[in-house]
Design a protein around this motif. Structure first.
Motif, PDB file in Angstrom:
ATOM      1  N   LYS A  96       6.596   6.257   0.938  1.00  0.00           N
ATOM      2  CA  LYS A  96       5.534   6.872   0.137  1.00  0.00           C
ATOM      3  C   LYS A  96       4.687   7.807   0.977  1.00  0.00           C
ATOM      4  N   LYS A  99       6.799  10.875   1.576  1.00  0.00           N
ATOM      5  CA  LYS A  99       6.862  11.708   0.365  1.00  0.00           C
ATOM      6  C   LYS A  99       5.599  12.507   0.194  1.00  0.00           C
ATOM      7  N   GLN A 100       4.509  11.896   0.418  1.00  0.00           N
ATOM      8  CA  GLN A 100       3.239  12.592   0.271  1.00  0.00           C
ATOM      9  C   GLN A 100       3.123  13.742   1.251  1.00  0.00           C
ATOM     10  N   HIS A 103       5.491  16.482  -0.019  1.00  0.00           N
ATOM     11  CA  HIS A 103       4.893  17.141  -1.176  1.00  0.00           C
ATOM     12  C   HIS A 103       3.828  18.138  -0.752  1.00  0.00           C
ATOM     13  N   ARG A 106       5.671  21.057   0.708  1.00  0.00           N
ATOM     14  CA  ARG A 106       6.304  21.872  -0.325  1.00  0.00           C
ATOM     15  C   ARG A 106       5.279  22.723  -1.060  1.00  0.00           C
ATOM     16  N   ALA A 107       4.183  22.125  -1.377  1.00  0.00           N
ATOM     17  CA  ALA A 107       3.139  22.871  -2.070  1.00  0.00           C
ATOM     18  C   ALA A 107       2.666  24.039  -1.217  1.00  0.00           C
ATOM     19  N   GLN A 110       5.507  26.620  -1.363  1.00  0.00           N
ATOM     20  CA  GLN A 110       5.517  27.323  -2.645  1.00  0.00           C
ATOM     21  C   GLN A 110       4.409  28.352  -2.724  1.00  0.00           C
TER      22      GLN A 110
END
Length: 981
Positions: A96, A99-100, A103, A106-107, A110
């Motif tokens: 977890k 993943k955080q 994320h 990725r943000a 992006q």
């Protein structure tokens, strides 16, 4: 209670024990124990109660121990699982956290990509909108936009709008080899995206493809079809299948936009075939059957008629009942739908099978009803569809007439120009039927047709329709003249529109078949205009029809004079050097007619035309018709003494002699012999004919031909050759001419018999020939002719004169005496049977009664001054015989009135009369002659005229009665008896 093997009665008691909720409960246990003990007490066979309890307790103890072992094992396993769960939970917590972190990364990525994309998108949009950017860079930007999957819908829509705007600005510029590959990349990218996006983008994509297809058309020579490279590129990307799928969209705007794209892109034969293979035609027909959206139907019909130009697609449309579907759409209220349906029917009916379907579906009536539509554009295309329906189907032409279509089309001739044009085209095809032509005339359709030929923009279809009307209906020709149509048609010959000039020339030619139209053409100066157009045509293809008009007009003397006065004779002579046989034929035929006037003959001779005619006659690739007309022209010219005198020097006589063979055809030989008939009036030419072998040729014709006119002209030439020419008389005898000539006295044609009589009369001046003629029953034959009251007086006169000449021979006088004794008062003895000479085959031809020619009239009306019988010096006048003394004196007077005793009869034949191909029924016509009278679409092809018979002339009256001829024959017999004494 129980026997051996019976279940112990207490077994149920143990079952009860399992259902006790609280086994430790004293009350329950006591009750259980008491019940169990009571069971054992009542059943001694079960054993003692203590034993039972001991055994049972032991069994239960073992079971309890086993279960306890299992419990301990499970507890141990539970401990291991708990330790594993704690491990897993730790791993999960780590995942977890990872993943955080991902994320968040990725943000961030992006955001960076979006920032970069926005910057790139802005740059690409700037590139597309910047007017100073090179086209290649703009196309690179366009490809980036189309291939970028990360762009949002609004961004892609904006980019495609910019690309569309740029495409419009360069719409009319051709693609060069540098930019074409980049444009192909754009098309490939568009083809790849088709069908993937939302309807809004699908509409933008198909609209952009439409613009590119139009742009590609500027890369070809005809500016109508896209460059095949562009179409092939789109097809390789499976673009047509994707367009077909878009036609099945539930969005009407997408279907409409796709229809437009297909119309612009699928125009080459290969693309139409591929579109049909992809199921595109079926998709269009499904739209027309299911949709009621007028915009969609309008563009679907437009695409359908575009595809209907392909034969494969026509078959597909027919097999899917598309023709009936299109016919049904004619009842829609939308003007544009009806208009496109009419256009689609126009293309579909180019196929005969589709035309049959239109007829079966009552489509003609539907189209005629559409002619009442208030919209001019609809009227225009409805008339165009009827134009095609009437083209190759006689039944449709009849239906159009019976359903009032002729009247409706005539009304449309007064509508707007484009409507009237198609209405005139429909009428043009309708008037192929003669009944329709008569109806157009009866309904006053000629006036609007002629009106459409005036002004600065004359209508080609109106001219064609008028031409066909003038061809098929005689009343139309007179009506055109009364409506001043001839003057308008003459003016059309001076326009620069190729087809109109041809049609106008054909119309004038058809009108000229009317005698009043011929006269009108001369009076209005039309003949002079036609002459000038032969030498300086606005359309070379019209020369043939113009010459055909001059040929028909030249039947009349005023037209012949007009042709000469307009300088037409040298122009016609010059036309003989054309490479087209039909041009030479028509020019020569016109010269033949013109040369019947002395003034025209004089000018032709001044132009030294004879060598040209001789060269034409001797040419190697000369048609039969051209030879015929050339020989006839020489025949006419031979009336002039200059031609007779120069016939040997200019080679005309030799050329004519060389053509004395039936292998050239009767029409040619007839005119050749006629020309020789005229030329042999000149004394020297008689020897030339013999030296050239012409006597043999003429005799061969007599022995092989059965044609009345060939025989007549051949005998005329021989008649002249036998005049005061002993050498020719000898040659004729050696060639067995007397045998052939005597046999021809039995021919059914009086013209042949009369000319044959003159020949024999001239030959009888030679004693050997005279006796030979008598031995061949020539005397009997002449007697029969002289006494036959059904024979004309002119022919009987010739027979009497021949008998007078034959009577100078003692043998013949003795024969006449014998015949007089056998027939003291002969009426009509049977015709003699004359043996056929060796090598000769003469078959009597059917009789054709013709008026006597001018020369024959001169010969017979003045026979006393143009004939001669040679009488020996010892002969004396015959004594009077009772009541016949007056007749004896008349015949004796006739004998003494000859010019001299050593002359024989010679004559000049009438030249061939002008031939009117539109009215003459007396002359033979070749198969091409019928074509001379017709005018097929869009231009005329007509041939030459038939052979020419001698010019008919009225026969002067004579005072000699038929009764006198009978008595005169008796006087001759009496005279022969006196001479023999």
């Amino acid at each position: 209670m129980g026997g051996k093997g019976a279940e112990p009665p207490w077994s149920n008691l143990f079952e009860i024990m399992h259902h006790v909720e609280d086994p430790d409960s004293t009350c329950a246990l006591c009750k259980f124990t008491a019940d169990l003990k009571s069971t054992f007490d009542t059943n001694p066979c079960c054993g003692s109660w203590e034993e039972f309890l001991t055994g049972k307790e032991k069994s239960l103890a073992e079971q309890e121990k086993e279960l306890q072992t299992k419990i301990e094992v499970q507890q141990h396993a539970r401990c291991r699982v708990m330790r594993d769960l704690e491990t897993i939970e730790g791993v999960m917590e780590g995942m977890k956290k990872e993943k955080q972190e991902i994320h968040m990364s990725r943000a961030f990525t992006q955001a960076a990509i979006r920032s970069i994309t926005n910057e790139t998108f802005a740059t690409q949009i700037d590139t597309l909108t910047n007017t100073t950017t090179e086209e290649v860079e703009k196309l690179r930007s366009a490809v980036w936009l189309l291939k970028n999957e990360k762009l949002k819908e609004d961004e892609l829509t904006k980019g495609m709008q910019q690309l569309e705007d740029y495409t419009i600005t360069v719409q009319e510029q051709a693609w060069n080899s540098t930019v074409l590959p980049f444009w192909l990349d754009v098309i490939s990218a568009l083809a790849t995206r088709l069908g993937k996006d939302l309807p809004t983008l699908q509409i933008a994509e198909t609209r952009l493809l439409t613009l590119l297809a139009r742009r590609a058309a500027h890369n070809t020579t005809n500016m109508a079809y896209p460059d095949s490279t562009v179409v092939d590129c789109f097809m390789q990307c499976n673009g047509l299948q994707k367009l077909t799928n878009l036609l099945k969209s539930i969005n009407d705007d997408v279907k409409a936009s796709t229809c437009i794209c297909v119309s612009e892109l699928c125009v080459t034969p290969s693309s139409k075939d591929a579109f049909a293979l992809a199921g595109g035609v079926e998709a269009l027909l499904h739209i027309m059957e299911a949709s009621r959206n007028e915009v969609v139907l309008r563009y679907a019909l437009r695409t359908l008629w575009n595809q209907a130009m392909n034969n494969t697609n026509k078959e597909v449309i027919r097999s899917k009942k598309g023709v009936a579907t299109v016919l049904h759409l004619l009842t829609m209220e939308s003007d544009e739908v009806v208009e496109n349906a009419c256009v689609a029917l126009g293309y579909l009916t180019l196929d005969v099978a589709n035309m049959e379907i239109v007829k079966e579906c009552n489509g003609i009536a539907t189209l005629l009803a559409t002619l009442r539509h208030p919209n001019p554009t609809v009227l225009c295309h409805a008339a165009g569809a009827l134009w095609h329906c009437a083209a190759n189907d006689p039944d449709n032409r009849v239906l159009i007439r019976e359903m009032g279509g002729i009247s409706a089309l005539i009304d449309l001739l007064r509508a707007e120009h484009h409507v009237a044009d198609n209405a005139a085209g429909a009428l043009w095809n309708c008037v192929v039927d003669e009944q329709n032509t008569k109806m157009v005339h009866a309904l006053g359709g000629l006036q609007p047709l002629i009106q459409l030929l005036t002004g600065s923009n004359p209508m080609e279809n109106a001219c064609g329709a008028l031409t066909k009307c003038c061809e098929l209906h005689a009343g139309t020709r007179a009506a055109v003249r009364k409506l001043d149509g001839l003057k308008i048609l003459i003016e059309l010959l001076k326009t620069q529109t190729s087809n109109i000039v041809c049609y106008a020339a054909t119309a004038i030619k058809n009108c000229a078949r009317n005698d009043l139209c011929k006269s009108a053409l001369v009076k209005m100066g039309g003949v002079a205009d036609l002459v000038q157009l032969v030498s300086n045509p606005t359309n070379p293809d019209s020369v043939e029809d113009i010459l055909g008009t001059l040929l028909i007009c030249s039947i009349k003397d005023p037209a012949k004079e007009a042709i000469r006065e307009a300088g037409g004779l040298p122009i016609l002579l010059n036309s003989l050097f054309s490479s087209a046989s039909i041009i030479k034929e028509k020019a020569m035929a016109t010269l033949r007619n013109c040369s019947t006037l002395a003034e025209n003959r004089n000018e032709l001779l001044q132009l030294n035309c004879v060598p040209t005619l001789v060269s034409t006659l001797q040419g190697s690739n000369v048609t039969t018709e051209l030879r015929e007309y050339t020989a006839a022209t020489l025949w006419n010219l031979a009336w002039d003494d200059r031609v007779k005198q120069s016939a040997m020097a200019d080679g005309s006589l030799a050329a004519l002699v060389n053509m004395l063979s039936l292998s050239y055809g009767d029409a040619v030989v007839e005119n050749v012999a006629g020309a020789m008939h005229s030329l042999t009036i000149h004394v020297a030419n008689r020897d030339h004919v013999r030296n050239l072998g012409g006597i043999h040729g003429l005799i061969s014709l007599l022995g092989t031909s059965t044609n009345e006119f060939v025989l007549e002209n051949t005998l005329g030439a021989l008649k002249n050759c036998t005049m005061n020419n002993p050498e020719n008389l000898v040659v004729l005898r050696e060639l067995q001419a007397p045998e052939i000539l005597v046999q021809l006295l039995g021919n059914t044609s009086e013209s042949v018999v009369r000319e044959c009589g003159w020949c024999l009369k001239n030959m009888a001046n030679d004693d050997v020939n005279s006796e030979l003629i008598g031995n061949l029953n020539g005397v009997q034959a002449f007697l029969q002719i002289a006494q036959d009251t059904s024979t004309s007086e002119n022919t009987r006169k010739v027979a009497i004169l021949a008998l007078k000449t034959l009577s100078t021979n003692p043998h013949n006088r003795a024969l006449m005496q014998t015949l007089s004794q056998q027939h003291p008062n002969p009426q009509q003895p049977p015709k003699p049977t004359t043996p056929t000479p060796k090598g000769a085959s003469v078959t009597p031809t059917p009789q054709r009664t013709l008026p006597t020619s001018m020369s024959e009239q001169h010969q017979l009306a003045n026979v006393s001054t143009t004939s001669n019988t040679t009488t020996p010096s010892s002969n004396t006048a015959a004594p009077s015989m009772g009541g016949t003394s007056g007749i004896t004196q008349q015949m004796t007077s006739t004998q003494h009135q000859h010019n001299n005793q050593n002359q024989s009869h010679a004559s000049s034949p009438s030249p061939p009369a002008p031939f009117d191909p539109s009215t003459s029924a007396k002359t033979r016509a070749s198969p091409q002659d019928e074509a001379l009278l017709h005018a097929p679409q869009p231009t005329n092809q007509f041939g030459a005229a038939g052979s020419i018979s001698p010019n008919p002339q009225p026969l002067e009256s004579t005072t000699t009665s038929r009764r006198q001829f009978t008595h005169a024959t008796n006087v001759l017999l009496t005279s022969s008896q006196t001479m023999s004494g």
